[in-house]
Design a protein around this motif. Structure first.
Motif, PDB file in Angstrom:
ATOM      1  N   LYS B  47       0.831  -1.215   0.000  1.00 32.88           N
ATOM      2  CA  LYS B  47       0.000   0.000   0.000  1.00 32.88           C
ATOM      3  C   LYS B  47       0.862   1.261   0.000  1.00 32.88           C
ATOM      4  CE  LYS B  47      -2.014  -1.201   3.893  1.00 32.88           C
ATOM      5  NZ  LYS B  47      -1.242  -2.416   4.219  1.00 32.88           N
ATOM      6  N   THR B  48       1.822   1.285   0.923  1.00 34.94           N
ATOM      7  CA  THR B  48       2.702   2.458   0.992  1.00 34.94           C
ATOM      8  C   THR B  48       3.490   2.623  -0.301  1.00 34.94           C
ATOM      9  OG1 THR B  48       2.878   2.298   3.388  1.00 34.94           O
ATOM     10  CG2 THR B  48       4.651   3.470   2.258  1.00 34.94           C
ATOM     11  N   THR B  49       3.943   1.501  -0.829  1.00 31.93           N
ATOM     12  CA  THR B  49       4.694   1.550  -2.084  1.00 31.93           C
ATOM     13  C   THR B  49       3.857   2.173  -3.198  1.00 31.93           C
ATOM     14  OG1 THR B  49       5.890  -0.434  -1.416  1.00 31.93           O
ATOM     15  CG2 THR B  49       5.976   0.160  -3.752  1.00 31.93           C
ATOM     16  N   PRO B  89       1.886  11.167   4.516  1.00 31.61           N
ATOM     17  CA  PRO B  89       2.658   9.922   4.463  1.00 31.61           C
ATOM     18  C   PRO B  89       2.536   9.091   5.734  1.00 31.61           C
ATOM     19  CG  PRO B  89       4.106  11.768   4.903  1.00 31.61           C
ATOM     20  CD  PRO B  89       2.734  12.345   4.713  1.00 31.61           C
ATOM     21  N   GLU B  90       2.881   7.821   5.582  1.00 33.28           N
ATOM     22  CA  GLU B  90       2.921   6.923   6.726  1.00 33.28           C
ATOM     23  C   GLU B  90       3.928   7.464   7.741  1.00 33.28           C
ATOM     24  OE1 GLU B  90       2.742   2.280   6.447  1.00 33.28           O
ATOM     25  OE2 GLU B  90       4.804   2.895   6.132  1.00 33.28           O
ATOM     26  N   GLY B  91       3.574   7.378   9.003  1.00 37.29           N
ATOM     27  CA  GLY B  91       4.503   7.821  10.044  1.00 37.29           C
ATOM     28  C   GLY B  91       4.607   9.334  10.162  1.00 37.29           C
ATOM     29  N   LEU B 164      -3.752   9.471   1.476  1.00 30.53           N
ATOM     30  CA  LEU B 164      -3.585   9.336   2.926  1.00 30.53           C
ATOM     31  C   LEU B 164      -3.073   7.935   3.239  1.00 30.53           C
ATOM     32  CD1 LEU B 164      -7.001  10.855   3.170  1.00 30.53           C
ATOM     33  CD2 LEU B 164      -5.352  11.716   4.827  1.00 30.53           C
ATOM     34  N   ASP B 165      -1.930   7.854   3.908  1.00 31.04           N
ATOM     35  CA  ASP B 165      -1.355   6.549   4.228  1.00 31.04           C
ATOM     36  C   ASP B 165      -1.523   6.239   5.713  1.00 31.04           C
ATOM     37  OD1 ASP B 165      -0.032   4.163   4.216  1.00 31.04           O
ATOM     38  OD2 ASP B 165       1.789   4.904   3.248  1.00 31.04           O
ATOM     39  N   GLU B 166      -2.488   5.420   6.014  1.00 28.18           N
ATOM     40  CA  GLU B 166      -2.784   4.985   7.383  1.00 28.18           C
ATOM     41  C   GLU B 166      -2.787   6.133   8.375  1.00 28.18           C
ATOM     42  OE1 GLU B 166      -1.777   1.281   8.680  1.00 28.18           O
ATOM     43  OE2 GLU B 166      -0.762   0.608   6.857  1.00 28.18           O
ATOM     44  N   PRO B 167      -3.680   7.093   8.170  1.00 31.34           N
ATOM     45  CA  PRO B 167      -3.707   8.235   9.089  1.00 31.34           C
ATOM     46  C   PRO B 167      -4.120   7.854  10.511  1.00 31.34           C
ATOM     47  CG  PRO B 167      -5.574   8.306   7.587  1.00 31.34           C
ATOM     48  CD  PRO B 167      -4.676   7.215   7.107  1.00 31.34           C
TER      49      PRO B 167
HETATM   50 MG   LIG Z   1       2.415   0.956   4.789  1.00 35.01          MG
END
Ligand SMILES: [Mg+2]
Ligand SMILES: Nc1ncnc2c1ncn2[C@@H]1O[C@H](COP(=O)(O)OP(=O)(O)O)[C@@H](O)[C@H]1O
Lengths: 291, 240
Positions: B47-49, B89-91, B164-167
């Motif tokens: 997903k992040t990729t 982004p994630e994190g 949105l990456d895993e908000p």
């Molecule tokens: Mg991820």
């Protein structure tokens, strides 16, 4: 007694100002790329050498200074465009080795153009010492200290107040986030090389009347700038300034109270002590407080 | 001229490699204008990729990404932001030592000062706590506040597409709810979004469309509610 100490203090502050500028140069490039630029000393050398050549050719001093600083900036840009950027996503170690190669190359070119001799730039405003009791200070020392302070203020303004300065800082703090907000991080890298070369050029020009200049002056002042930056904690702007001043003062004290023969040993002893006892330096990043 | 009905973002057989490891295997998906599309899948699914490749911080090794009708597959990341693609982004990825306000204005880096000034008022209205803390270093905020800052920073670009990456990752349940209601709010105001979540239930319940990613492939897709009812999705991702 006291005036002797004051004399050492002046002398330490004078060379410390240059070490601080050299250290700032390292810091700017280190922050934006993780690279320790071993050609940093060459920027300083180029500034001095070009100013000397131009004044010798009859160019008025102020113009010679401006051109010399600009040439140093162009050398920085060329270094980034021709050597660093083409290396693409190479490892940091590879990039560092590239800067060492560039440093040798620049020295070679200057040796051919400028010759092997040592030459001095005329002092900006004469060489009549200013007396403080029985301690004395050359006007050029004041130029060096004052210019150093001015550069620090200008950089503080650039990084603290301008959009481009903040983009450079942001890239240093978090490259991914910088890319994601639309900062052209390659452009930032070029900016940081030019900026640090300009700072180096200024340092070279203001110090040339006192330290003399030749194709190889950059080696020692570059190394000392690196030690100063490490002492301050690589990556910290304030650390670079403090590290430079401490190094200059320590050298002056050793030269004054022990022997000037040991002066150049100070940075080497210092770097070993730093690496052993406080690898993060004085202002280095603590373990980051990432959540 | 590009058709109005054509999706804002269209991804076709997209592949991405990390060295020799292939993380995306011919992923295809579409995000229509004004819609909220959810992308769910287990940890490591890619997903992040996918979001990194859409933003251009990771290179595609094959396939195509089209945004508003234009092929952006080879465009550099800053140019994609200029076109209107922003990412949370994630994190969270704060500029930690810089102030909250600096972080926000950097979000508007591709826009004019005046656009930034008006955008920041909207972000402050949305997250008043950010206004209270505007002078504080971003790194000193709590996790939930950092997530708001990360969303606020992306909104500063007034994006046409928000990724949105895993908000909700790592947040307490109450904050998760708050973040999700923010997303719903944004969707209502017409923002086009691609939402990545491990919290499949929450994401699919608010999404118009959903895709399930498994080891670099989109294996299931459909309307958000339909996916919630899908037996395979239920078993694998909803723990039912
Ligand atoms: Mg991820
Ligand atoms: N920088 C990287 N280098 C090598 N492999 C990576 C890297 N980032 C992610 N991967 C691999 O790619 C796959 C997809 O990861 P990721 O996109 O982070 O998944 P998700 O976001 O769905 O958890 C995983 O197998 C992961 O191990």
């Amino acid at each position: 007694m006291l005036s002797q100490a004051l004399q050492f203090f002046f002398s330490g502050l004078t060379s410390g100002a240059i070490y601080a500028l050299a250290a700032i140069g390292f810091t700017i490039i280190y922050n934006s790329s993780g690279v320790i630029n071993f050609a940093q000393g060459e920027f300083i050398m180029v500034g001095g050498v070009v100013a000397v050549m131009l004044t010798d050719a009859g160019v008025p001093l102020p113009l010679a200074i401006a051109i010399a600083v600009a040439v140093a900036g162009i050398v920085g840009l060329l270094l980034e465009k021709l050597a660093i950027e083409p290396a693409g996503n190479a490892e940091v170690v590879t990039l560092i080795i590239i800067t060492i190669g560039a440093s040798i190359f620049i020295q070679g070119v200057v040796q051919v153009v400028f010759g092997k001799g040592q030459r001095a730039l005329p002092p900006f405003t004469g060489d009549k010492p200013i007396l403080f009791g029985s301690a004395s200070l050359l006007p050029q020392s004041l130029w060096m200290i004052g210019t150093g302070a001015l550069i620090v203020l200008m950089l503080a303004w650039f990084f603290g107040r301008t959009r481009l300065g903040k983009a450079v800082l942001a890239t240093a703090h978090n490259r991914l986030a910088a890319q994601l907000v639309g900062i052209n991080t390659r452009h930032v890298l070029a900016v940081s090389f030019v900026l640090s070369a300009l700072v180096g050029g200024v340092a070279g020009v203001v110090s040339a009347p006192i330290t003399l200049t030749s194709y190889d002056t950059g080696i020692m002042v570059g190394l000392k700038g690196f030690v100063a930056a490490t002492l301050g904690g690589l990556g910290s702007g304030a650390g670079a300034v403090v590290g430079g001043l401490i190094l200059g003062l320590m050298e002056a004290l050793v030269a004054g109270y022990v022997s000037s023969a040991y002066k150049d040993a100070v940075p080497f002893v210092l770097i070993i002590l730093i690496l052993f006892f406080m690898p993060r330096g004085l202002f280095g990043e603590r373990v980051t407080e990432r959540v | 001229m590009t058709g109005v009905n054509e999706p804002l973002l269209e991804i076709e057989r997209l592949c991405t490699h990390y060295g020799r490891i292939q993380a995306l295997r011919e992923v295809s998906l579409a995000v229509p204008r004004g819609s909220l599309v959810a992308l769910v899948g287990a940890n490591g699914a890619g997903k992040t990729t996918l979001l990194r490749t859409i933003s251009g911080v990771q290179e595609a090794s094959g396939g195509a990404i089209r945004f508003a009708g234009a092929d952006i597959t080879r465009l550099r990341s800053h140019a994609r932001v200029q076109l209107g693609i922003a990412q949370v982004p994630e994190g969270r990825q704060m500029f930690g030592p810089m102030s909250v306000e600096d972080n926000l204005f950097l979000g508007a880096y591709t826009r004019t000062r005046a656009q930034g000034e008006s955008a920041i008022e909207r972000v402050y209205a949305m997250f008043p706590v950010l206004k209270e803390r505007r002078a504080q270093p971003a790194g000193t905020l709590s996790g939930g506040q950092q997530q708001m800052l990360s969303i606020g920073r992306a909104l500063m670009a007034e994006p046409r597409l928000l990724l949105l990456d895993e908000p909700s990752m790592g947040l307490a349940p109450q904050l998760v709810a708050e973040i999700f209601s923010t997303v719903v709010e944004l969707a209502r105001s017409g923002t086009t979004m691609l939402l990545v979540e491990q919290n499949a239930y929450a994401a699919l319940s608010i999404a118009d469309f959903g895709y399930v990613l498994e080891t670099g492939r989109t294996v299931i897709s459909g309307r958000g509610r339909e996916l919630l009812a899908d037996e395979r999705v239920k078993q694998a991702y909803l723990g039912m």
